[in-house]
Design an enzyme around this catalytic site. Sequence first.
Site, PDB file in Angstrom:
ATOM      1  N   GLU A 102       0.831  -1.216   0.000  1.00  0.00           N
ATOM      2  CA  GLU A 102       0.000   0.000   0.000  1.00  0.00           C
ATOM      3  C   GLU A 102       0.861   1.259   0.000  1.00  0.00           C
ATOM      4  O   GLU A 102       1.828   1.374   0.758  1.00  0.00           O
ATOM      5  CB  GLU A 102      -0.921   0.048   1.230  1.00  0.00           C
ATOM      6  CG  GLU A 102      -1.774   1.317   1.202  1.00  0.00           C
ATOM      7  CD  GLU A 102      -2.541   1.634   2.479  1.00  0.00           C
ATOM      8  OE1 GLU A 102      -3.303   2.621   2.474  1.00  0.00           O
ATOM      9  OE2 GLU A 102      -2.355   0.919   3.484  1.00  0.00           O
ATOM     10  N   ASP A 140       9.763   5.905  14.687  1.00  0.00           N
ATOM     11  CA  ASP A 140       9.575   7.329  14.388  1.00  0.00           C
ATOM     12  C   ASP A 140       9.986   8.123  15.626  1.00  0.00           C
ATOM     13  O   ASP A 140       9.425   7.929  16.709  1.00  0.00           O
ATOM     14  CB  ASP A 140       8.097   7.567  14.051  1.00  0.00           C
ATOM     15  CG  ASP A 140       7.786   9.030  13.738  1.00  0.00           C
ATOM     16  OD1 ASP A 140       8.736   9.836  13.627  1.00  0.00           O
ATOM     17  OD2 ASP A 140       6.601   9.374  13.613  1.00  0.00           O
ATOM     18  N   ASP A 185      10.448  12.006  16.951  1.00  0.00           N
ATOM     19  CA  ASP A 185      10.051  13.377  16.609  1.00  0.00           C
ATOM     20  C   ASP A 185      10.558  14.333  17.687  1.00  0.00           C
ATOM     21  O   ASP A 185      10.354  14.097  18.877  1.00  0.00           O
ATOM     22  CB  ASP A 185       8.520  13.439  16.527  1.00  0.00           C
ATOM     23  CG  ASP A 185       8.020  14.700  15.856  1.00  0.00           C
ATOM     24  OD1 ASP A 185       8.508  15.793  16.225  1.00  0.00           O
ATOM     25  OD2 ASP A 185       7.144  14.608  14.973  1.00  0.00           O
ATOM     26  N   LYS A 215       5.983   8.018   6.467  1.00  0.00           N
ATOM     27  CA  LYS A 215       6.466   8.846   5.356  1.00  0.00           C
ATOM     28  C   LYS A 215       7.615   8.166   4.606  1.00  0.00           C
ATOM     29  O   LYS A 215       8.537   7.635   5.216  1.00  0.00           O
ATOM     30  CB  LYS A 215       6.934  10.184   5.919  1.00  0.00           C
ATOM     31  CG  LYS A 215       7.313  11.178   4.845  1.00  0.00           C
ATOM     32  CD  LYS A 215       7.760  12.464   5.473  1.00  0.00           C
ATOM     33  CE  LYS A 215       8.072  13.457   4.386  1.00  0.00           C
ATOM     34  NZ  LYS A 215       8.547  14.701   4.930  1.00  0.00           N
TER      35      LYS A 215
END
Length: 415
Positions: free
Chosen positions: A48, A113, A115, A311
């Site tokens: 996907e 991830d 951040d 991303k």
Amino acid sequence: MASSDNRYDAAELPDLLPVYYRRLFPYSQYFRWLNYGGVPEKYFQNREFSFTLKDDIYVRYLSFNNQNELEKEMQKMVPYKIDIGAVYSNKPSQHNSVKSGSFHAESKELVFDIDMTDYDDVRTCCSSADICRKCWTLMTIAIKILDRALGEDFGFRHRLWVYSGRRGVHCWVCDKNARNLSQAARSAVAEYLSVVKGGTEAIKKVHLTNPIHPSIQQAITVIDSYFEDYAVNEQDIFGSKETWQKVLALIPDDKLREGLQIDFVEVRNSAERWKLLQRTLNTIHLEEIKLQYCYPRLDVNVSKGINHLLKSPFSVHPKTGRISVPIDVKNLETFDPFSVPTVSSLCTELDRKAKEEQENTHTENGEGPEVKRRIRDYKKTSLLGPVKIFEQFIEKMEQSQKGQLLEHSDRGGDF
């Protein structure tokens, strides 16, 4: 890494993105990465993708049969952001026509991830989406700690680290056994690597046991090489009453904490307060402070879910214009997010190169200029370095896959 002219105007994005997807995006390497040598079959076809288009139009369940189809669609749709999801039991683009309950996520890289906004309670230089070279040290520390743990503690060999394009980093663990992990196993890995816990409401977020776990001890060794320069000097966490109160709030002993608050007022500077703290606290309390200020802060939910999208490398960040480039872990200290190429700087480099080549056509004859035009456009820009890092990662992974197939073949007596 990039051109010195890194200025970026978001209003130019509709004009710049078509050029980027037509001339610069490394489709060949990208397909090689996500195709994994075509083993198992339909691995790429059942992957996907989601695209965020202009005006925040979000399109999920996209899938492509091959590299050529991916190229055509990206150049046609011109996504402002690309996300990569799981490999499903069927083609995601046909998910509405599949019998209910039979369409499900089967595989995906184990992803992480990190951040910078999650460190807002422990950084004094910036907040929210802002970053600077001072606080970027936190990302350097995070990559070093997690890369070691994933490699040494879990035995994962193929770890792709990517700059998000703005304020963080992502890790894609691409080993076959990592891609096939269940949701429960992903959760277990993420929990093992999570040391800072408790959310925004909790004041004290690190609670160590004695003896300290060997993996956490290894993380402390990494932090120790940065802590004084980064936290004490650059972030100046002992520089004012407001900042040192936050540090002292992490000490569970009330009497000890109150005594230090009095002593800190009398001490002249940050460095002296840090020395005083080292003399006063036991090892566990001292390490808890270091970990709270410097240990990687993971978004655990991103790592747990197989069908969670993340991303894509080489996506363009619409706010900064920066490309989401792979990071060379061997040269981590030299990585500078502010020198990462922007989509506008790359297009400027292309224009400049085209002018140079045009000028050269007047002085050259034969096939010279024609041969030069065949050079892939990204090779004429500062995107060349990041693409090389990506290629090296893919080549290492492909060699490993070939080795495993040969080993499997030999074991089966198929010579």
